[in-house]
Write a protein that holds these residues in place. Sequence first.
Motif, PDB file in Angstrom:
ATOM      1  N   ASP A 221       0.814  -1.216   0.000  1.00 12.28           N
ATOM      2  CA  ASP A 221       0.000   0.000   0.000  1.00 12.28           C
ATOM      3  C   ASP A 221       0.846   1.264   0.000  1.00 12.28           C
ATOM      4  N   ASN A 222       2.045   1.163   0.585  1.00 12.79           N
ATOM      5  CA  ASN A 222       2.923   2.342   0.705  1.00 12.79           C
ATOM      6  C   ASN A 222       4.344   1.978   0.285  1.00 12.79           C
ATOM      7  N   PRO A 223       4.561   1.757  -1.013  1.00 17.78           N
ATOM      8  CA  PRO A 223       5.877   1.298  -1.479  1.00 17.78           C
ATOM      9  C   PRO A 223       7.011   2.283  -1.219  1.00 17.78           C
ATOM     10  N   GLU A 224       6.658   3.541  -0.891  1.00 12.83           N
ATOM     11  CA  GLU A 224       7.701   4.531  -0.622  1.00 12.83           C
ATOM     12  C   GLU A 224       8.261   4.415   0.795  1.00 12.83           C
ATOM     13  N   GLU A 225       7.609   3.642   1.657  1.00 10.89           N
ATOM     14  CA  GLU A 225       8.074   3.484   3.032  1.00 10.89           C
ATOM     15  C   GLU A 225       9.412   2.750   3.070  1.00 10.89           C
ATOM     16  N   THR A 226      10.293   3.180   3.947  1.00 10.32           N
ATOM     17  CA  THR A 226      11.575   2.495   4.111  1.00 10.32           C
ATOM     18  C   THR A 226      11.381   1.237   4.952  1.00 10.32           C
ATOM     19  N   LEU A 227      12.344   0.328   4.894  1.00 12.81           N
ATOM     20  CA  LEU A 227      12.257  -0.885   5.699  1.00 12.81           C
ATOM     21  C   LEU A 227      12.281  -0.550   7.186  1.00 12.81           C
ATOM     22  N   THR A 228      12.995   0.503   7.544  1.00 13.63           N
ATOM     23  CA  THR A 228      13.028   0.933   8.943  1.00 13.63           C
ATOM     24  C   THR A 228      11.644   1.369   9.401  1.00 13.63           C
ATOM     25  N   GLN A 229      10.934   2.116   8.532  1.00 15.19           N
ATOM     26  CA  GLN A 229       9.585   2.565   8.871  1.00 15.19           C
ATOM     27  C   GLN A 229       8.622   1.379   8.980  1.00 15.19           C
ATOM     28  N   VAL A 230       8.742   0.436   8.059  1.00 15.44           N
ATOM     29  CA  VAL A 230       7.876  -0.751   8.090  1.00 15.44           C
ATOM     30  C   VAL A 230       8.127  -1.536   9.370  1.00 15.44           C
ATOM     31  N   ALA A 231       9.399  -1.707   9.709  1.00 19.20           N
ATOM     32  CA  ALA A 231       9.738  -2.445  10.927  1.00 19.20           C
ATOM     33  C   ALA A 231       9.191  -1.734  12.166  1.00 19.20           C
ATOM     34  N   TYR A 232       9.335  -0.427  12.209  1.00 19.14           N
ATOM     35  CA  TYR A 232       8.871   0.354  13.363  1.00 19.14           C
ATOM     36  C   TYR A 232       7.350   0.293  13.490  1.00 19.14           C
ATOM     37  N   GLU A 233       6.638   0.511  12.375  1.00 18.93           N
ATOM     38  CA  GLU A 233       5.176   0.531  12.406  1.00 18.93           C
ATOM     39  C   GLU A 233       4.586  -0.817  12.818  1.00 18.93           C
ATOM     40  N   ASN A 234       5.312  -1.895  12.539  1.00 17.24           N
ATOM     41  CA  ASN A 234       4.814  -3.224  12.864  1.00 17.24           C
ATOM     42  C   ASN A 234       5.469  -3.809  14.112  1.00 17.24           C
ATOM     43  N   GLU A 235       6.142  -2.930  14.877  1.00 23.71           N
ATOM     44  CA  GLU A 235       6.663  -3.241  16.201  1.00 23.71           C
ATOM     45  C   GLU A 235       7.677  -4.390  16.225  1.00 23.71           C
ATOM     46  N   TYR A 236       8.519  -4.451  15.178  1.00 24.01           N
ATOM     47  CA  TYR A 236       9.684  -5.333  15.255  1.00 24.01           C
ATOM     48  C   TYR A 236      10.727  -4.640  16.125  1.00 24.01           C
ATOM     49  N   TYR A 237      11.618  -5.442  16.713  1.00 23.08           N
ATOM     50  CA  TYR A 237      12.640  -4.848  17.572  1.00 23.08           C
ATOM     51  C   TYR A 237      13.457  -3.825  16.800  1.00 23.08           C
ATOM     52  N   ASP A 238      13.845  -4.194  15.582  1.00 24.16           N
ATOM     53  CA  ASP A 238      14.628  -3.321  14.727  1.00 24.16           C
ATOM     54  C   ASP A 238      14.539  -3.857  13.296  1.00 24.16           C
ATOM     55  N   GLN A 239      15.228  -3.189  12.377  1.00 23.24           N
ATOM     56  CA  GLN A 239      15.175  -3.593  10.975  1.00 23.24           C
ATOM     57  C   GLN A 239      15.747  -4.993  10.776  1.00 23.24           C
ATOM     58  N   ALA A 240      16.804  -5.323  11.503  1.00 22.52           N
ATOM     59  CA  ALA A 240      17.429  -6.644  11.372  1.00 22.52           C
ATOM     60  C   ALA A 240      16.456  -7.755  11.765  1.00 22.52           C
ATOM     61  N   HIS A 241      15.683  -7.516  12.825  1.00 17.89           N
ATOM     62  CA  HIS A 241      14.674  -8.483  13.264  1.00 17.89           C
ATOM     63  C   HIS A 241      13.601  -8.661  12.188  1.00 17.89           C
ATOM     64  N   PHE A 242      13.166  -7.565  11.590  1.00 17.68           N
ATOM     65  CA  PHE A 242      12.173  -7.616  10.529  1.00 17.68           C
ATOM     66  C   PHE A 242      12.689  -8.416   9.334  1.00 17.68           C
ATOM     67  N   ILE A 243      13.907  -8.130   8.909  1.00 13.98           N
ATOM     68  CA  ILE A 243      14.483  -8.821   7.754  1.00 13.98           C
ATOM     69  C   ILE A 243      14.622 -10.321   8.029  1.00 13.98           C
ATOM     70  N   LYS A 244      15.035 -10.676   9.240  1.00 15.96           N
ATOM     71  CA  LYS A 244      15.198 -12.084   9.606  1.00 15.96           C
ATOM     72  C   LYS A 244      13.864 -12.823   9.522  1.00 15.96           C
ATOM     73  N   ASP A 245      12.808 -12.249  10.103  1.00 11.95           N
ATOM     74  CA  ASP A 245      11.486 -12.878  10.058  1.00 11.95           C
ATOM     75  C   ASP A 245      10.956 -12.937   8.622  1.00 11.95           C
ATOM     76  N   PHE A 246      11.168 -11.867   7.878  1.00 15.90           N
ATOM     77  CA  PHE A 246      10.687 -11.794   6.500  1.00 15.90           C
ATOM     78  C   PHE A 246      11.299 -12.912   5.661  1.00 15.90           C
ATOM     79  N   LYS A 247      12.609 -13.084   5.763  1.00 14.19           N
ATOM     80  CA  LYS A 247      13.289 -14.116   4.981  1.00 14.19           C
ATOM     81  C   LYS A 247      12.885 -15.516   5.435  1.00 14.19           C
ATOM     82  N   ALA A 248      12.620 -15.695   6.737  1.00 13.80           N
ATOM     83  CA  ALA A 248      12.234 -17.013   7.249  1.00 13.80           C
ATOM     84  C   ALA A 248      10.901 -17.458   6.660  1.00 13.80           C
ATOM     85  N   PHE A 249       9.967 -16.519   6.461  1.00 15.59           N
ATOM     86  CA  PHE A 249       8.638 -16.881   5.979  1.00 15.59           C
ATOM     87  C   PHE A 249       8.470 -16.755   4.469  1.00 15.59           C
ATOM     88  N   THR A 250       9.317 -15.960   3.804  1.00 16.11           N
ATOM     89  CA  THR A 250       9.148 -15.766   2.362  1.00 16.11           C
ATOM     90  C   THR A 250      10.296 -16.322   1.539  1.00 16.11           C
TER      91      THR A 250
END
Length: 273
Positions: A221-250
């Motif tokens: 919905d918001n392709p201009e959002e940075t990965l840091t913003q996506v991680a923050y808005e979805n309450e991941y600990y940090d960007q690294a945590h978001f990337i780790k979970d993302f790769k594990a499931f996709t």
Amino acid sequence: MNYETYHPHPNLAAIVKCHWTLEVPGDLEAPKQRVIPDGCIEMCFILGDDVRRFTDENEFIIQPRTMVFGQITKPYYVQPTGYVNTFAVRFYPFGFANIINRPIAELADKETPLTELFGERATRELEQKIINATATSSRIEAVESFLLQQLTDQSTVENIVKSTIDALAQSKGSASIDSILTDDPSKRRNLERKFSKQVGISPKQLGKIIRLQAALKMMLDNPEETLTQVAYENEYYDQAHFIKDFKAFTGINPKNYLSDDQMMLSSLIYSKD
């Protein structure tokens, strides 16, 4: 590629999230499509040409024409052999357990032919109604009649399971199980057991999947959002945590998600969900 969703009958709305159809012309060269976890169970009727599911890089099986695909805990790949015409029912995480009498965890990460779950005669009768129907509305009527016949007492949906799933959904997967069970943390072991029976995965794993889905939708919905913003808005600990979970499931890095042609189908589904 045409993907449509339809609301279920009110008598099934507690367990069925939606019915859906997918059509793709056979003259389009279709790459492998990555299917990723969404926390739901699907009952699918393949009405077009066969569909391959890859078991590794080059090996594949042909999916059954009528099947249930259980909870997905890791990405997998499918590829049509020609014309795609699929009709399916998407169940809420706890929904499908109410119409079968076997452990739901046995269905995870694989397709199970409907004949194994409901018997040869009942399945063949339903198949013929779905195949012979001339409109999606007729297919929905046929499958809903079948499901209502199979449905056990709705009280079997344990309150502790549904309330936990509702809390996870409301928090977009970010709420911890301990915070949900604030009134009695000792309920956790009971919750784990009931989740295994009715959902097929743990509450923690479902929470991760729900949070990933929220992040995917935000990226679409918001392709201009940075990965840091996506991680923050979805309450991941940090960007690294978001990337780790993302790769594990996709199976891919979030930076490549929007441009990956193997994610076209998933992106289409999540943009309309």
